[in-house]
Design an enzyme around this catalytic site. Structure first.
Site, PDB file in Angstrom:
ATOM      1  N   ASN A  77     103.164  45.581 -24.306  1.00 27.70           N
ATOM      2  CA  ASN A  77     101.550  45.067 -24.182  1.00 27.70           C
ATOM      3  C   ASN A  77     100.836  46.222 -23.418  1.00 27.70           C
ATOM      4  OD1 ASN A  77      99.261  43.595 -23.614  1.00 27.70           O
ATOM      5  ND2 ASN A  77     100.150  42.279 -22.045  1.00 27.70           N
ATOM      6  N   LYS A  79      97.605  46.161 -23.217  1.00 25.07           N
ATOM      7  CA  LYS A  79      96.514  45.700 -22.404  1.00 25.07           C
ATOM      8  C   LYS A  79      95.161  46.381 -22.729  1.00 25.07           C
ATOM      9  CE  LYS A  79      99.768  43.892 -19.041  1.00 25.07           C
ATOM     10  NZ  LYS A  79     100.130  43.725 -17.517  1.00 25.07           N
ATOM     11  N   HIS A 161      99.851  34.771 -21.427  1.00 22.46           N
ATOM     12  CA  HIS A 161     100.227  35.936 -20.342  1.00 22.46           C
ATOM     13  C   HIS A 161      99.532  35.701 -19.118  1.00 22.46           C
ATOM     14  CE1 HIS A 161     100.205  40.008 -18.465  1.00 22.46           C
ATOM     15  NE2 HIS A 161     101.045  40.237 -19.101  1.00 22.46           N
ATOM     16  N   GLU A 163      97.675  37.232 -17.019  1.00 25.51           N
ATOM     17  CA  GLU A 163      96.430  37.585 -16.688  1.00 25.51           C
ATOM     18  C   GLU A 163      95.543  36.696 -17.457  1.00 25.51           C
ATOM     19  OE1 GLU A 163      98.186  41.831 -16.408  1.00 25.51           O
ATOM     20  OE2 GLU A 163      97.302  41.418 -18.116  1.00 25.51           O
ATOM     21  N   GLU A 244     107.985  36.251 -17.140  1.00 23.43           N
ATOM     22  CA  GLU A 244     107.386  37.140 -16.363  1.00 23.43           C
ATOM     23  C   GLU A 244     106.908  36.553 -15.117  1.00 23.43           C
ATOM     24  OE1 GLU A 244     105.392  40.522 -19.248  1.00 23.43           O
ATOM     25  OE2 GLU A 244     104.140  38.638 -19.216  1.00 23.43           O
ATOM     26  N   GLY A 250     102.995  44.632 -12.851  1.00 20.56           N
ATOM     27  CA  GLY A 250     102.138  45.317 -12.448  1.00 20.56           C
ATOM     28  C   GLY A 250     102.362  46.047 -11.059  1.00 20.56           C
ATOM     29  N   SER A 290     107.153  44.777 -14.485  1.00 22.32           N
ATOM     30  CA  SER A 290     107.275  46.047 -14.124  1.00 22.32           C
ATOM     31  C   SER A 290     108.735  46.772 -14.528  1.00 22.32           C
ATOM     32  CB  SER A 290     107.711  46.102 -12.474  1.00 22.32           C
ATOM     33  OG  SER A 290     106.341  45.990 -12.026  1.00 22.32           O
TER      34      SER A 290
END
Length: 334
Positions: A77, A79, A161, A163, A244, A250, A290
């Site tokens: 991904n 992003k 996701h 985010e 996730e 991140g 991560s």
């Protein structure tokens, strides 16, 4: 037939012992125990039953120890990163990398670079989008339709996701509708789920993940779903579940292999109980958060981790190749 390494989560006592080490999971089981004295035993029996079923279905996976019967899957991904020049370099690195053949590989560039990547990346790697709309195109400023994604060569889309959930504000039902429509149009879906740090610490890891899974299945909230469910995924054949934990995305923090395995085996059991044993065996459940070249091998050794969804490390061609090739950690002598 390969030797099959059985999961470390073997029976109630073993799982209960593991859970005491990990914040956010033991409390969920205490809640189950208080509401139904037989629920924990039933949960463990379902997991054991599923694992025996999955092991029996491994004929096509003769050199790889996986609880499911699907092919190892690694997604990148990208992003909101990259320029034409940097993406050209990344594509060049990926094209020249030696990748294990027993892995499905997908990358998700920013929308504006999908065409560039599709025209220059080896056919060995498929293209995904990072989002899609709930239906056909129209007066929806800034949105991208599934039909448009297919038109430029996308085979997959990442939905749900964290985010999108926690920064953009998409809720479970909205994400479920997106997934149902994408699948109905033949696009594969990388369906993301995962808990916040405070949810894990409050013992709600399974509650959150199962609620998010319910949305993909068309079961919104805690109401009884219609039959067939409204906006339910039409088939699970083209879904990859990406667990996730939000606290690991991140941040440099990674769930331990044991933490990830515990959630993955619970998700597979959820599929067995809420969809079917066949779907539970076939559906790939991948880990994200991560993941990098240094930790991928140990994570890949876990029987219920069927691959990875990779963020920052997927922007580095050689490191992403290392993660793809971590499938070798699962291989045993035939």
């Amino acid at each position: 037939m390969a030797a099959v390494v059985s999961t470390s989560l073997n029976g109630g006592a073993a799982i209960s012992s593991h859970l005491t080490q990990f914040s956010g999971l033991r409390k969920s089981f205490l809640k189950l125990e208080s509401s139904n004295s037989n629920s924990t035993q039933s949960f463990f029996q379902n997991i054991d039953s599923h694992l025996r079923l999955a092991s029996a279905n491994k004929g096509c996976r003769s050199v790889v120890t996986m609880a499911g019967s699907g092919k190892f899957f690694v997604g990148g991904n990208w992003k909101c990163n990259g320029t034409k020049d940097s993406i050209s370099k990344l594509v060049s690195d990926l094209n020249s990398a030696t990748l294990e053949s027993d892995v499905d590989v997908v990358v998700a560039p920013p929308f504006v670079y999908i065409d560039q990547v599709n025209n220059s990346l080896s056919a060995r790697i498929e293209i995904a989008a990072q989002n899609s709309w709930t239906g056909k195109g129209g007066a929806f400023t800034g949105e991208i339709s599934v039909e448009q994604l297919k038109d430029i060569g996308c085979k997959w889309v990442i939905l749900g996701h964290s985010e999108r959930r926690h920064v953009i504000g998409e809720d479970d039902q909205f994400i479920g509708k997106k997934a149902a429509y994408a699948l109905s149009e033949g696009l594969g879906v990388i369906a993301c789920i995962g808990e916040l740090l405070e949810e894990r610490e409050a013992g709600k890891t399974f509650d959150v993940c199962f609620k998010q899974m319910n949305a993909y299945a068309g079961k919104f909230g805690h109401t009884v779903s219609p039959s067939p469910p409204v906006d339910a995924v039409p088939s699970w054949d083209k879904i990859v579940i990406a667990y996730e934990p939000v606290w690991a995305i991140g941040t440099g923090k990674v769930a331990t292999p044991e933490q990830a395995q515990e959630v993955h085996v619970a998700l597979r059991d959820w599929l067995s109980k809420n969809v079917s044993a066949e779907v539970a065996s076939k559906t790939r459940i991948i880990y994200g958060g991560s993941v990098n070249g240094g930790n991928c091998a140990e994570l890949a050794k876990q029987e219920d981790i069927d691959g990875f969804l990779v963020g920052g490390a997927s922007l580095k061609g050689p490191e992403f190749a290392t993660i793809i090739n971590s499938v070798t950690s699962k291989k045993v002598a035939a």
